[in-house]
Design an enzyme around this catalytic site. Structure first.
Site, PDB file in Angstrom:
ATOM      1  N   GLU A  17       0.829  -1.219   0.000  1.00 57.66           N
ATOM      2  CA  GLU A  17       0.000   0.000   0.000  1.00 57.66           C
ATOM      3  C   GLU A  17       0.862   1.269   0.000  1.00 57.66           C
ATOM      4  O   GLU A  17       1.917   1.326   0.628  1.00 57.66           O
ATOM      5  CB  GLU A  17      -0.892  -0.009   1.244  1.00 57.66           C
ATOM      6  CG  GLU A  17      -1.912   1.105   1.257  1.00 57.66           C
ATOM      7  CD  GLU A  17      -3.123   0.744   2.096  1.00 57.66           C
ATOM      8  OE1 GLU A  17      -3.744  -0.307   1.842  1.00 57.66           O
ATOM      9  OE2 GLU A  17      -3.435   1.521   3.010  1.00 57.66           O
ATOM     10  N   THR A  48      -4.130   4.815  -1.333  1.00 57.81           N
ATOM     11  CA  THR A  48      -5.216   5.299  -0.483  1.00 57.81           C
ATOM     12  C   THR A  48      -5.768   6.624  -1.009  1.00 57.81           C
ATOM     13  O   THR A  48      -5.177   7.278  -1.878  1.00 57.81           O
ATOM     14  CB  THR A  48      -4.764   5.474   0.987  1.00 57.81           C
ATOM     15  OG1 THR A  48      -3.813   6.522   1.040  1.00 57.81           O
ATOM     16  CG2 THR A  48      -4.183   4.196   1.539  1.00 57.81           C
ATOM     17  N   TYR A  49      -6.909   6.994  -0.424  1.00 61.72           N
ATOM     18  CA  TYR A  49      -7.626   8.189  -0.868  1.00 61.72           C
ATOM     19  C   TYR A  49      -7.813   9.080   0.348  1.00 61.72           C
ATOM     20  O   TYR A  49      -8.648   8.801   1.220  1.00 61.72           O
ATOM     21  CB  TYR A  49      -8.981   7.761  -1.431  1.00 61.72           C
ATOM     22  CG  TYR A  49      -9.744   8.820  -2.175  1.00 61.72           C
ATOM     23  CD1 TYR A  49      -9.495   9.063  -3.520  1.00 61.72           C
ATOM     24  CD2 TYR A  49     -10.746   9.560  -1.549  1.00 61.72           C
ATOM     25  CE1 TYR A  49     -10.221  10.010  -4.226  1.00 61.72           C
ATOM     26  CE2 TYR A  49     -11.475  10.512  -2.247  1.00 61.72           C
ATOM     27  CZ  TYR A  49     -11.205  10.722  -3.576  1.00 61.72           C
ATOM     28  OH  TYR A  49     -11.934  11.657  -4.274  1.00 61.72           O
ATOM     29  N   HIS A  77      -8.137   3.452  -4.024  1.00 60.42           N
ATOM     30  CA  HIS A  77      -9.166   3.612  -2.998  1.00 60.42           C
ATOM     31  C   HIS A  77     -10.042   4.804  -3.384  1.00 60.42           C
ATOM     32  O   HIS A  77      -9.581   5.755  -4.011  1.00 60.42           O
ATOM     33  CB  HIS A  77      -8.531   3.912  -1.635  1.00 60.42           C
ATOM     34  CG  HIS A  77      -7.732   2.783  -1.062  1.00 60.42           C
ATOM     35  ND1 HIS A  77      -7.528   2.621   0.282  1.00 60.42           N
ATOM     36  CD2 HIS A  77      -7.067   1.752  -1.663  1.00 60.42           C
ATOM     37  CE1 HIS A  77      -6.796   1.551   0.498  1.00 60.42           C
ATOM     38  NE2 HIS A  77      -6.482   1.003  -0.668  1.00 60.42           N
ATOM     39  N   GLY A 108     -15.275   6.166   4.212  1.00 60.13           N
ATOM     40  CA  GLY A 108     -14.403   7.200   4.777  1.00 60.13           C
ATOM     41  C   GLY A 108     -14.865   7.520   6.180  1.00 60.13           C
ATOM     42  O   GLY A 108     -15.984   7.202   6.577  1.00 60.13           O
ATOM     43  N   ASP A 109     -13.969   8.128   6.951  1.00 62.14           N
ATOM     44  CA  ASP A 109     -14.319   8.477   8.338  1.00 62.14           C
ATOM     45  C   ASP A 109     -15.142   9.755   8.365  1.00 62.14           C
ATOM     46  O   ASP A 109     -15.030  10.603   7.484  1.00 62.14           O
ATOM     47  CB  ASP A 109     -13.046   8.632   9.177  1.00 62.14           C
ATOM     48  CG  ASP A 109     -12.447   7.270   9.500  1.00 62.14           C
ATOM     49  OD1 ASP A 109     -13.225   6.327   9.732  1.00 62.14           O
ATOM     50  OD2 ASP A 109     -11.212   7.159   9.498  1.00 62.14           O
ATOM     51  N   ALA A 125     -20.775   2.666   2.407  1.00 59.40           N
ATOM     52  CA  ALA A 125     -19.959   2.146   1.306  1.00 59.40           C
ATOM     53  C   ALA A 125     -20.783   1.312   0.326  1.00 59.40           C
ATOM     54  O   ALA A 125     -20.503   1.294  -0.870  1.00 59.40           O
ATOM     55  CB  ALA A 125     -18.792   1.331   1.866  1.00 59.40           C
ATOM     56  N   HIS A 149     -16.341  -2.656  13.518  1.00 62.00           N
ATOM     57  CA  HIS A 149     -16.090  -1.250  13.188  1.00 62.00           C
ATOM     58  C   HIS A 149     -16.350  -0.405  14.438  1.00 62.00           C
ATOM     59  O   HIS A 149     -17.294  -0.663  15.179  1.00 62.00           O
ATOM     60  CB  HIS A 149     -17.006  -0.807  12.033  1.00 62.00           C
ATOM     61  CG  HIS A 149     -16.713   0.575  11.556  1.00 62.00           C
ATOM     62  ND1 HIS A 149     -17.493   1.651  11.884  1.00 62.00           N
ATOM     63  CD2 HIS A 149     -15.706   1.062  10.791  1.00 62.00           C
ATOM     64  CE1 HIS A 149     -16.982   2.744  11.322  1.00 62.00           C
ATOM     65  NE2 HIS A 149     -15.896   2.408  10.649  1.00 62.00           N
ATOM     66  N   LYS A 165     -23.224  -5.155   2.078  1.00 63.81           N
ATOM     67  CA  LYS A 165     -22.210  -4.501   1.223  1.00 63.81           C
ATOM     68  C   LYS A 165     -21.699  -5.484   0.170  1.00 63.81           C
ATOM     69  O   LYS A 165     -21.628  -5.150  -1.012  1.00 63.81           O
ATOM     70  CB  LYS A 165     -21.077  -3.969   2.117  1.00 63.81           C
ATOM     71  CG  LYS A 165     -19.982  -3.257   1.375  1.00 63.81           C
ATOM     72  CD  LYS A 165     -19.182  -2.319   2.285  1.00 63.81           C
ATOM     73  CE  LYS A 165     -18.283  -3.007   3.273  1.00 63.81           C
ATOM     74  NZ  LYS A 165     -17.443  -2.053   4.037  1.00 63.81           N
TER      75      LYS A 165
END
Ligand code: FAD
Length: 289
Positions: A17, A48-49, A77, A108-109, A125, A149, A165
């Site tokens: 990553e 990552t994004y 991502h 995303g957070d 998601a 989570h 999902k």
């Protein structure tokens, strides 16, 4: 090539990553890290994004460079909580234009200063997965959480939503980091029982400093076993010793996973090709078996 097709092939598949730079000044450094990682011949490199301090604008560019110039498959991502639906659609279109075939679809957070939930955004998601499916023939990955989570009090809810999902069109899952493999095996058992059958890539994070451990705890709420805590207590103040111990710990986790029949492993290599290289060196014979 679609990552899911690779994961279905025989043999062991290791991926790395990269996170994009915070500023344009850091771009070349990230590209050099990607080049070194590509030299280790991973199955794919994910980008990552907006995570790990990197900005999202370079994700597609770096993923495209990895795929087309370094000839290693890439996984871009994409998060949806911090962008409007239209913004998300335009990123998907741009990924398609650049020939990216694999997307890790994430919510995303949620930060306190965000307007969320809001009508013009995807809230989960699974809605992003549905949207990506509408845009074409992508291979879609998604996240899962062996320890649950952080926003969910009940693990059963987590698995129920994970099933929703996956059923919306997910090809494979990558786990949040964990430091006790038994937690992963237990999670695998529970999701298989719930009818989730897609490949699951355990995410292994080599922790090489005390600061990184603190940050990982804050971000993921993960549990550090006593065995790991002892390493930190003993070597946390000696950067070189801590790095060596962190690499050894991650290697040990990977060997245990491989010995127990896991074929696909994602290493959170965090722009550190030397850490990825050390782990690959440690398992060089093992992955030939
Ligand atoms: P979701 O699957 O939408 O789940 C979020 C929460 O909502 C969970 O508690 C879930 O149980 C609950 N939920 C889901 N569906 C429903 C429903 N229908 N009704 C009620 N509740 C529901 N963050 C970044 O910003 N950039 C990255 O590049 C990035 N990469 C990541 C890669 C991996 C492998 C992992 C594990 C995480 C990554 N993250 C990244 C962090 C991720 O964005 C956060 O963990 C985020 O809080 C949840 O994202 P998700 O896609 O799992 O969300």
């Amino acid at each position: 090539m679609k990552i899911i097709d690779r994961l279905r092939e025989d043999g062991i598949h290791i991926s790395f990553e990269i996170f994009p730079p915070k500023t344009d000044a850091g771009y070349d450094k990230v590209i050099r890290a990607a080049e070194e990682m590509a030299g280790l011949k991973p199955e794919f490199i994910s980008v990552t994004y907006g995570a790990g301090g990197g900005t999202s604008k370079n994700t597609a560019k770096i993923a495209s460079y990895i795929k087309h110039d370094l000839h290693v498959e890439s996984l871009a991502h994409l998060t949806c909580a911090s962008s409007t639906k239209d913004e998300v659609r335009s990123v998907i279109a741009s990924l398609k234009e650049q020939g990216i075939e694999n997307i890790l679809a994430l919510r995303g957070d949620i930060s306190e200063d965000m307007v969320f939930p809001s009508e013009d955004r995807f809230h989960y998601a699974y809605q992003l997965v549905e949207e990506i499916r509408r845009h074409g023939d992508f291979c879609i990955g998604a996240a899962c959480y062996p320890e649950g989570h952080v926003e969910n009090e009940h693990k059963e809810d987590d698995i129920k939503y994970l099933k929703q999902k996956v059923d919306s069109g997910v090809d494979f899952l990558t786990t949040q980091m964990f430091f006790d493999n038994d937690i992963h095996y237990n999670f695998l058992y529970r999701i298989r029982e719930a009818g989730i059958t897609v490949p699951v890539l355990p995410g292994i994070m080599p922790i090489t400093s005390a600061r990184q451990m603190k940050r990982s705890c804050e971000l993921s709420g993960t549990v550090f076993p006593r065995r790991f805590q002892a390493i930190l207590d003993r070597f946390g103040d000696s950067p070189k010793a801590m790095e060596q111990a962190g690499i050894a710990y991650a290697t040990d986790q990977i060997i245990d996973l491989l010995a127990n029949g896991v074929k696909n492993i994602h290493i959170y290599s965090m722009n550190r090709p030397e850490v990825a290289a050390a782990i690959m060196h440690n398992i060089s014979e093992i992955i030939q078996c």
